[in-house]
Design a protein around this motif. Structure first.
Motif, PDB file in Angstrom:
ATOM      1  N   THR A  11       0.785  -1.165  -0.040  1.00  0.00           N
ATOM      2  CA  THR A  11      -0.018  -0.068  -0.029  1.00  0.00           C
ATOM      3  C   THR A  11       0.908   1.336  -0.027  1.00  0.00           C
ATOM      4  O   THR A  11       1.930   1.424   0.723  1.00  0.00           O
ATOM      5  CB  THR A  11      -0.980  -0.079   1.199  1.00  0.00           C
ATOM      6  OG1 THR A  11      -1.824  -1.110   1.162  1.00  0.00           O
ATOM      7  CG2 THR A  11      -1.758   1.323   1.284  1.00  0.00           C
ATOM      8  N   ILE A  22       5.708   5.594  -6.391  1.00  0.00           N
ATOM      9  CA  ILE A  22       4.871   4.715  -7.138  1.00  0.00           C
ATOM     10  C   ILE A  22       5.620   3.496  -7.949  1.00  0.00           C
ATOM     11  O   ILE A  22       5.399   2.126  -7.728  1.00  0.00           O
ATOM     12  CB  ILE A  22       3.827   5.139  -8.101  1.00  0.00           C
ATOM     13  CG1 ILE A  22       3.128   6.201  -7.349  1.00  0.00           C
ATOM     14  CG2 ILE A  22       3.039   4.175  -8.769  1.00  0.00           C
ATOM     15  CD1 ILE A  22       2.181   5.848  -6.177  1.00  0.00           C
ATOM     16  N   LEU A  39      -3.098   1.553  -4.541  1.00  0.00           N
ATOM     17  CA  LEU A  39      -2.820   3.051  -4.710  1.00  0.00           C
ATOM     18  C   LEU A  39      -3.892   3.857  -5.117  1.00  0.00           C
ATOM     19  O   LEU A  39      -5.172   3.532  -5.222  1.00  0.00           O
ATOM     20  CB  LEU A  39      -1.831   2.897  -6.128  1.00  0.00           C
ATOM     21  CG  LEU A  39      -0.858   2.032  -6.286  1.00  0.00           C
ATOM     22  CD1 LEU A  39      -0.235   1.985  -7.648  1.00  0.00           C
ATOM     23  CD2 LEU A  39       0.359   2.686  -5.272  1.00  0.00           C
ATOM     24  N   TRP A  43      -3.360   6.583  -9.791  1.00  0.00           N
ATOM     25  CA  TRP A  43      -2.119   5.720 -10.234  1.00  0.00           C
ATOM     26  C   TRP A  43      -2.632   4.488 -10.930  1.00  0.00           C
ATOM     27  O   TRP A  43      -1.865   3.693 -11.454  1.00  0.00           O
ATOM     28  CB  TRP A  43      -1.252   5.500  -9.272  1.00  0.00           C
ATOM     29  CG  TRP A  43      -0.629   6.801  -8.886  1.00  0.00           C
ATOM     30  CD1 TRP A  43      -0.716   7.614  -7.735  1.00  0.00           C
ATOM     31  CD2 TRP A  43       0.558   7.286  -9.530  1.00  0.00           C
ATOM     32  NE1 TRP A  43      -0.080   8.669  -7.837  1.00  0.00           N
ATOM     33  CE2 TRP A  43       0.743   8.586  -8.949  1.00  0.00           C
ATOM     34  CE3 TRP A  43       1.071   7.241 -10.592  1.00  0.00           C
ATOM     35  CZ2 TRP A  43       1.727   9.606  -9.191  1.00  0.00           C
ATOM     36  CZ3 TRP A  43       2.084   8.184 -11.189  1.00  0.00           C
ATOM     37  CH2 TRP A  43       2.454   9.204 -10.528  1.00  0.00           C
ATOM     38  N   THR A  60      -7.611  -0.287  -5.581  1.00  0.00           N
ATOM     39  CA  THR A  60      -7.451   1.406  -5.322  1.00  0.00           C
ATOM     40  C   THR A  60      -8.616   1.694  -4.404  1.00  0.00           C
ATOM     41  O   THR A  60      -9.416   0.797  -3.928  1.00  0.00           O
ATOM     42  CB  THR A  60      -7.815   2.007  -6.540  1.00  0.00           C
ATOM     43  OG1 THR A  60      -7.485   3.294  -6.352  1.00  0.00           O
ATOM     44  CG2 THR A  60      -9.193   2.187  -7.260  1.00  0.00           C
TER      45      THR A  60
END
Length: 216
Positions: A11, A22, A39, A43, A60
């Protein structure tokens, strides 16, 4: 038996996360074969592309971190994430409405998001933010998540006063039994903490300390 690394949603939800951050999370997830990267929605398309042909999912958050977006916005976020290639969504329950006792409203809100995910064969988890709930409310919220049709009830965003506790996970598991699964998120920094959450009934872990957990 599932190995520890395959229980981890690796995470990074910090607002200041850079492209380099990232890329690091994605690289680590590939190297350690984590279940997913978790994310922010921005992203998702990038991560999905980078993770093509790997065993790592792209996940997400929806309505994050407060849960106080309108249903229409949560659904639109979910649709965008699906378009961008998401595999699983973690939606935040409307905590204020839950604590107001407006359970039908909360359930309807969640069902709209969960059904949108299911229409595209995507898995849904619901974050109930245990730090803001009493024990009785944790139990009731977990039951509500079952009724809403999600695959998981999840402890925390990681952005409230604390993350998950073994006590939270125990209560949630007692409430849902084997009907749905439990995800512990926030406060998992070591292998011992991870194993304690799993022993209490969690089957998935959300942590930014995945490398430390599996490297011990």
């Amino acid at each position: 038996m599932t190995t520890l690394n395959r229980t981890i949603d690796h995470t990074l939800l910090a607002p200041e996360a850079t492209q380099a951050d990232i890329d690091r999370i994605i690289r680590e997830a590939k190297e350690h074969h984590f279940r997913s990267v978790m994310l922010n929605p921005y992203w998702v398309a990038y991560a999905h592309q980078q993770l093509a042909d790997t065993d790592v999912n792209t996940d997400t958050v929806i309505g994050f971190p407060l849960g106080a977006n309108t249903t229409a916005i949560k659904v639109a976020e979910t649709k965008q994430a699906i378009h961008d290639g998401v595999d699983e969504i973690d939606v935040v329950m409307n905590i204020g409405e839950f604590k107001s006792g407006h359970f039908a409203t909360v359930t309807s809100d969640l069902k709209a998001v969960i059904q949108t995910a299911h229409n595209h064969d995507k898995l849904a988890k619901v974050i109930i933010e245990t730090a803001l709930l009493s024990d009785a409310e944790i139990t009731q919220a977990s039951e509500l998540v079952v009724d809403a049709g999600a695959e998981f009830v999840k402890t925390s965003t990681g952005f409230s006063t604390r993350g998950a506790s073994v006590h939270d996970v125990t209560l949630m598991k007692q409430a849902v039994g084997d009907r749905i699964q439990v995800k512990a998120s926030g406060g998992v920094h070591t292998k011992a903490e991870a194993e304690a959450m799993l022993a209490a009934g969690a089957t998935r872990l959300g942590t930014s300390s995945g490398i430390a957990v599996v490297s011990e």
